[in-house]
Design an enzyme around this catalytic site. Structure first.
Site, mmCIF file in Angstrom:
data_model
loop_
_atom_site.group_PDB
_atom_site.id
_atom_site.type_symbol
_atom_site.label_atom_id
_atom_site.label_comp_id
_atom_site.label_asym_id
_atom_site.label_seq_id
_atom_site.Cartn_x
_atom_site.Cartn_y
_atom_site.Cartn_z
ATOM 1 N N HIS A 26 0.831 -1.208 0.000
ATOM 2 C CA HIS A 26 0.000 0.000 0.000
ATOM 3 C C HIS A 26 0.865 1.259 0.000
ATOM 4 O O HIS A 26 0.523 2.253 -0.646
ATOM 5 C CB HIS A 26 -0.960 0.015 1.191
ATOM 6 C CG HIS A 26 -1.893 1.169 1.133
ATOM 7 N ND1 HIS A 26 -1.588 2.390 1.689
ATOM 8 C CD2 HIS A 26 -3.106 1.303 0.541
ATOM 9 C CE1 HIS A 26 -2.586 3.218 1.450
ATOM 10 N NE2 HIS A 26 -3.511 2.593 0.753
ATOM 11 N N LEU A 29 1.854 1.797 -3.472
ATOM 12 C CA LEU A 29 0.683 2.266 -4.228
ATOM 13 C C LEU A 29 0.468 3.754 -3.979
ATOM 14 O O LEU A 29 0.220 4.517 -4.918
ATOM 15 C CB LEU A 29 -0.564 1.472 -3.831
ATOM 16 C CG LEU A 29 -1.870 1.980 -4.438
ATOM 17 C CD1 LEU A 29 -1.875 1.804 -5.950
ATOM 18 C CD2 LEU A 29 -3.058 1.270 -3.800
ATOM 19 N N HIS A 30 0.541 4.171 -2.728
ATOM 20 C CA HIS A 30 0.354 5.576 -2.367
ATOM 21 C C HIS A 30 1.323 6.468 -3.159
ATOM 22 O O HIS A 30 0.923 7.478 -3.744
ATOM 23 C CB HIS A 30 0.556 5.746 -0.865
ATOM 24 C CG HIS A 30 0.642 7.160 -0.395
ATOM 25 N ND1 HIS A 30 -0.388 8.063 -0.543
ATOM 26 C CD2 HIS A 30 1.650 7.828 0.218
ATOM 27 C CE1 HIS A 30 -0.011 9.236 -0.033
ATOM 28 N NE2 HIS A 30 1.214 9.107 0.428
ATOM 29 N N VAL A 31 2.580 6.089 -3.195
ATOM 30 C CA VAL A 31 3.592 6.859 -3.924
ATOM 31 C C VAL A 31 3.246 6.905 -5.416
ATOM 32 O O VAL A 31 3.309 7.960 -6.047
ATOM 33 C CB VAL A 31 5.007 6.277 -3.697
ATOM 34 C CG1 VAL A 31 6.029 6.915 -4.625
ATOM 35 C CG2 VAL A 31 5.420 6.448 -2.246
ATOM 36 N N SER A 176 -5.080 9.990 -2.185
ATOM 37 C CA SER A 176 -3.815 9.360 -2.571
ATOM 38 C C SER A 176 -3.558 8.034 -1.859
ATOM 39 O O SER A 176 -2.569 7.369 -2.128
ATOM 40 C CB SER A 176 -2.649 10.319 -2.321
ATOM 41 O OG SER A 176 -2.555 10.627 -0.949
#
Length: 188
Positions: A26, A29-31, A176
């Site tokens: 995760h 993914l956020h980045v 985000s």
């Protein structure tokens, strides 16, 4: 509108468990969502459970076929390839129900809140203790991701709450983290 999905299943080994891998996945993914400015991708956790408290081992990404293809076409999974199995992009089942998947924040530590108040208001420990009683503390019972803040570097728990099931989808943007308090994802 989140019409398609892809499942990312974490594969633990003897050194790293599923919760740690899910948090790392995760985090990546956020980045990627920030770097590629993808606001149309939401997430869900098919293994979500309150008792026992777990998110499971699958992170499901929801979005349009084009947005998911764009994300998967980048190299955001590079460091986790050995620990993640990715399905192909597929259409969400037509009769799926829908729900929000959102972040829930808790006031978990009266002591932390008191220290913060002392810094911000230049109060003594006694003044802060009077202003913030121990009764403000809540023990969260929701599953969470253990991640690290990109801005401060501090670790924190990202508690995940589910909204009620609905027959109608609600379009909108996701933050985000792939979460939203209003936009829904298919739940299946």
């Amino acid at each position: 509108m989140t019409t398609h999905y892809v499942d990312l299943t974490v594969v633990p080994d003897s050194e790293t468990g599923a919760p740690q891998l899910l948090g790392a996945l995760h985090d990546r993914l956020h980045v990627a969502l920030v770097q590629h400015q993808l606001e149309g991708i939401g997430i869900s956790f098919p293994g979500y459970s309150i008792q026992p408290r777990t998110l499971g081992a699958i992170l499901r990404l929801h979005g349009t076929e084009a947005s998911l293809s764009r994300l998967l076409g980048t190299d955001w999974l590079k460091a986790l390839r050995d620990h993640v199995r990715v399905t192909t992009i597929a259409a969400a089942p037509a009769q799926s129900r829908h729900r929000t998947v959102r972040r829930k924040q808790f006031k978990t530590s009266a002591e932390r809140l008191r220290r913060r108040r002392m810094r911000r208001k230049s109060e003594t420990a006694e003044q802060a203790a009077k202003a913030i009683p121990s009764s403000v503390e809540r023990t969260p019972d929701l599953p969470y991701l253990h991640i690290r803040s990109r801005s401060t570097g501090q670790p924190f728990c990202l508690f995940i709450a589910l909204g009620p099931l609905s027959t109608d989808p609600v379009p909108g943007d996701f933050n985000s983290y792939g979460l939203s308090g209003t936009a829904t994802v298919p739940w299946f």
